[in-house]
Scaffold this active site. Structure first.
Site, PDB file in Angstrom:
ATOM      1  N   HIS A  70       4.943  36.308 -31.778  1.00  0.00           N
ATOM      2  CA  HIS A  70       3.485  36.301 -31.604  1.00  0.00           C
ATOM      3  C   HIS A  70       2.970  37.735 -31.528  1.00  0.00           C
ATOM      4  O   HIS A  70       2.876  38.313 -30.440  1.00  0.00           O
ATOM      5  CB  HIS A  70       3.106  35.508 -30.349  1.00  0.00           C
ATOM      6  CG  HIS A  70       1.640  35.265 -30.215  1.00  0.00           C
ATOM      7  ND1 HIS A  70       1.121  34.136 -29.601  1.00  0.00           N
ATOM      8  CD2 HIS A  70       0.573  35.982 -30.615  1.00  0.00           C
ATOM      9  CE1 HIS A  70      -0.199  34.193 -29.619  1.00  0.00           C
ATOM     10  NE2 HIS A  70      -0.562  35.314 -30.227  1.00  0.00           N
ATOM     11  N   HIS A  72       0.055  40.584 -33.227  1.00  0.00           N
ATOM     12  CA  HIS A  72      -1.117  40.874 -34.061  1.00  0.00           C
ATOM     13  C   HIS A  72      -0.953  42.283 -34.617  1.00  0.00           C
ATOM     14  O   HIS A  72      -1.258  43.263 -33.947  1.00  0.00           O
ATOM     15  CB  HIS A  72      -2.400  40.777 -33.235  1.00  0.00           C
ATOM     16  CG  HIS A  72      -2.609  39.410 -32.628  1.00  0.00           C
ATOM     17  ND1 HIS A  72      -3.269  38.404 -33.297  1.00  0.00           N
ATOM     18  CD2 HIS A  72      -2.221  38.878 -31.445  1.00  0.00           C
ATOM     19  CE1 HIS A  72      -3.300  37.311 -32.531  1.00  0.00           C
ATOM     20  NE2 HIS A  72      -2.662  37.575 -31.404  1.00  0.00           N
ATOM     21  N   ASN A 104      -5.150  36.048 -37.708  1.00  0.00           N
ATOM     22  CA  ASN A 104      -6.569  36.263 -37.360  1.00  0.00           C
ATOM     23  C   ASN A 104      -7.008  37.704 -37.654  1.00  0.00           C
ATOM     24  O   ASN A 104      -7.491  38.422 -36.791  1.00  0.00           O
ATOM     25  CB  ASN A 104      -6.843  35.900 -35.888  1.00  0.00           C
ATOM     26  CG  ASN A 104      -6.068  36.762 -34.906  1.00  0.00           C
ATOM     27  OD1 ASN A 104      -5.019  37.298 -35.231  1.00  0.00           O
ATOM     28  ND2 ASN A 104      -6.593  36.905 -33.700  1.00  0.00           N
ATOM     29  N   HIS A 246       1.216  30.984 -25.932  1.00  0.00           N
ATOM     30  CA  HIS A 246       0.895  31.566 -24.619  1.00  0.00           C
ATOM     31  C   HIS A 246       0.431  30.561 -23.559  1.00  0.00           C
ATOM     32  O   HIS A 246      -0.666  30.664 -23.021  1.00  0.00           O
ATOM     33  CB  HIS A 246      -0.112  32.709 -24.737  1.00  0.00           C
ATOM     34  CG  HIS A 246      -1.279  32.469 -25.666  1.00  0.00           C
ATOM     35  ND1 HIS A 246      -2.000  31.321 -25.663  1.00  0.00           N
ATOM     36  CD2 HIS A 246      -1.817  33.259 -26.634  1.00  0.00           C
ATOM     37  CE1 HIS A 246      -2.952  31.419 -26.587  1.00  0.00           C
ATOM     38  NE2 HIS A 246      -2.853  32.571 -27.186  1.00  0.00           N
ATOM     39  N   ASP A 319       2.561  38.525 -27.483  1.00  0.00           N
ATOM     40  CA  ASP A 319       1.147  38.409 -27.877  1.00  0.00           C
ATOM     41  C   ASP A 319       0.521  39.807 -27.929  1.00  0.00           C
ATOM     42  O   ASP A 319      -0.560  40.041 -27.386  1.00  0.00           O
ATOM     43  CB  ASP A 319       0.364  37.472 -26.945  1.00  0.00           C
ATOM     44  CG  ASP A 319      -1.050  37.180 -27.483  1.00  0.00           C
ATOM     45  OD1 ASP A 319      -1.355  37.579 -28.624  1.00  0.00           O
ATOM     46  OD2 ASP A 319      -1.845  36.567 -26.740  1.00  0.00           O
ATOM     47  N   HIS A 323      -6.383  46.651 -29.383  1.00  0.00           N
ATOM     48  CA  HIS A 323      -7.800  46.900 -29.679  1.00  0.00           C
ATOM     49  C   HIS A 323      -8.044  48.386 -29.460  1.00  0.00           C
ATOM     50  O   HIS A 323      -7.246  49.055 -28.803  1.00  0.00           O
ATOM     51  CB  HIS A 323      -8.697  46.090 -28.736  1.00  0.00           C
ATOM     52  CG  HIS A 323      -8.569  44.612 -28.903  1.00  0.00           C
ATOM     53  ND1 HIS A 323      -9.079  43.936 -29.990  1.00  0.00           N
ATOM     54  CD2 HIS A 323      -7.965  43.668 -28.134  1.00  0.00           C
ATOM     55  CE1 HIS A 323      -8.815  42.643 -29.873  1.00  0.00           C
ATOM     56  NE2 HIS A 323      -8.126  42.453 -28.770  1.00  0.00           N
TER      57      HIS A 323
END
Ligand code: NCD
Ligand code: ZN
Ligand code: ZN
Ligand code: ZN
Length: 455
Positions: A70, A72, A104, A246, A319, A323
């Site tokens: 998981h 990003h 995403n 999660h 996860d 950002h």
């Protein structure tokens, strides 16, 4: 595997000796011989092989490289948050040899074209192995096409109005689940319920509450539970394998067990932050500890640890959700959720092992062998002769302090900032190639592989 004649006449690529090698039959003091990317021998004396390179691992622990299912990686239009190079360097630093990238992104990875574009971007940048999830495509017929492109499964965000499929429409979701099941893939779900969130948000905004209270109140465990029950029931009808992402609360674990007893084919994952932190952290780090699902209570922590021990929780994931700093400095309700996790998962968990709260076998199962099985990553997740030499060498005794300034991730913040941990990555290898040594990346971009799953 290799007979005596071959042994004498040929030279292998790498011998790593004097380590403590983790196997599910116990720890072996010895090492591995690696050739053409595979472990050709795991033994007490691998040095009987002639090798192009010999590494003396002097008492360090050799584990299978972690598989983080998981992550990003963000690349393409969100590359200001992270890209395939910085994300894969962060993985290497965290002892992670394979990551599964989430869809995403911008553009969303929910078409054949978008997936191809992402792979092309990844190919020349990655230093670890990368496999991909896809989002549900707007046309049902494209499910098969995406499956053929080697994705590990589909990922859905039922609380995200920008998704192309209406997840409130149960009949439509069932059709997608059936199509995914026909292709023998799982559907991974972010368990949250849009209707519940919207209703609670508008109610809570009428009251005199802090932003943090509104955020926590509008993402309660009941919303997570509701989504689990709803999609698990649809999963049973469609005969589709589901994986819940999660999982963060006691209620969710109870719901998963209940649905499993009714015949649902469910696996699930938990994160280090939901196991180790509570909502108290949000007062300290504010937006920098804002994440979905939110950090919860001490009781939930306890329930998650019980779920690890009783086998309800199948895998651990970071996860990793980077950002930019300026995005995280926005007012609480506007700031995006998530923080980086690739570089903190293994050290925080090895610390639990060092203190005797977690068995090493369990950690390796949760972070290597179990994700390899669930997502059908062939020849990965264990140190076994014939398997890929994806490995991490750790000093289980070294004490150090987590300093997000030193992250390879573009996101240089963490709720684990200043945590004193025990256990440090010394070297990480993919297919026998050392990619990072004492914190320094030692390979050029692009040495990692794209993994396509065949079914
Ligand atoms: C993730 C992100 O930023 O993409 N954020 C998060 O808080 N976990 C999305 C997600 O995993 O739900
Ligand atoms: Zn060779
Ligand atoms: Zn999620
Ligand atoms: Zn995520």
């Amino acid at each position: 595997m290799i007979d005596a004649m071959t042994m004498i006449s040929s030279t292998v690529d790498l011998v790593l000796k004097n380590a403590k090698v983790f196997t599910f039959h116990g720890i072996i003091t010895g090492g591995v011989a690696v050739d053409n990317g595979k472990i050709v021998k795991l033994s007490k004396e691998p040095e009987i092989f002639r090798a192009d390179e010999v590494i003396d691992a002097k008492g360090f622990l050799l584990l299978p490289g972690l598989i983080d299912s998981h992550v990003h990686m963000r690349d393409l239009q969100l590359s200001y948050k992270e890209d395939f190079y910085t994300g894969s360097c962060a993985a290497a630093a965290g002892g992670i040899t394979t990551v599964i990238d989430m869809p995403n992104t911008a553009p969303r990875t929910s078409s054949f074209k978008a997936l191809r574009e992402k792979k092309a971007e990844a190919r020349n940048k990655i230093v670890v192995n990368v496999a991909f999830y896809a989002g549900f495509p707007s046309r049902l017929t494209e499910v098969k096409q995406l499956a053929k492109e080697g994705i590990v499964g589909f990922k859905m965000y039922p609380h995200d109005p920008s998704e192309e499929v209406d997840f409130e429409n149960e009949e439509q979701v069932r059709l997608y689940f059936e199509a995914v099941a026909e292709n023998n893939l799982p559907v991974s779900i972010h368990p949250d319920d849009l209707e519940t969130i919207k209703k609670l948000q508008s109610e809570l905004q009428q009251q005199k509450l802090s932003d943090i209270e509104i955020f926590l109140g509008s993402h309660p465990p009941t919303s997570e539970r509701k989504a689990i029950v709803k999609y698990a029931e649809l999963g049973i009808k469609a005969g589709c394998r589901l994986h819940f992402c999660h999982v963060s609360s006691m209620e969710s674990l109870a719901a998963i067990k209940e649905e499993q007893s009714k015949g649902a084919k469910i696996t699930c994952e938990a994160t280090p932050h939901h196991l180790l932190l509570t909502e108290e952290e949000i007062k300290k780090h504010e937006t920098f500890s804002k994440v979905l699902p939110p950090l919860r209570s001490q009781n939930d922590n306890t329930a998650l640890w019980a779920g690890i021990l009783d086998g309800t929780i199948n895998i651990l994931v970071s996860d990793h959700a980077p950002h930019s700093f300026s995005e995280k400095q926005k007012p609480f309700l506007e700031a995006p959720s998530g923080f980086p996790g690739l570089e903190t998962m293994l050290p925080t968990m090895l610390t639990k092992v060092a203190y005797g709260d977690l068995r090493l076998e369990k950690l390796v199962e949760l972070t290597s062998s179990s994700p390899a099985k669930i997502f059908k990553l062939e020849n990965k997740g264990m140190l076994i002769e014939g398997y890929d030499a994806d490995m991490v060498l750790v000093d289980v005794k070294e004490k150090w302090k987590i300093d997000p300034e030193k992250f390879y991730s573009k996101s240089k913040f963490s709720p684990f900032k200043d945590w004193k941990v025990v256990g440090k990555v010394r070297k990480t290898f993919i297919k026998g190639l050392c990619i990072i040594s004492d914190g320094k990346i030692v390979v050029p971009k692009g040495v990692g592989s794209i993994i396509n799953i065949s079914h």
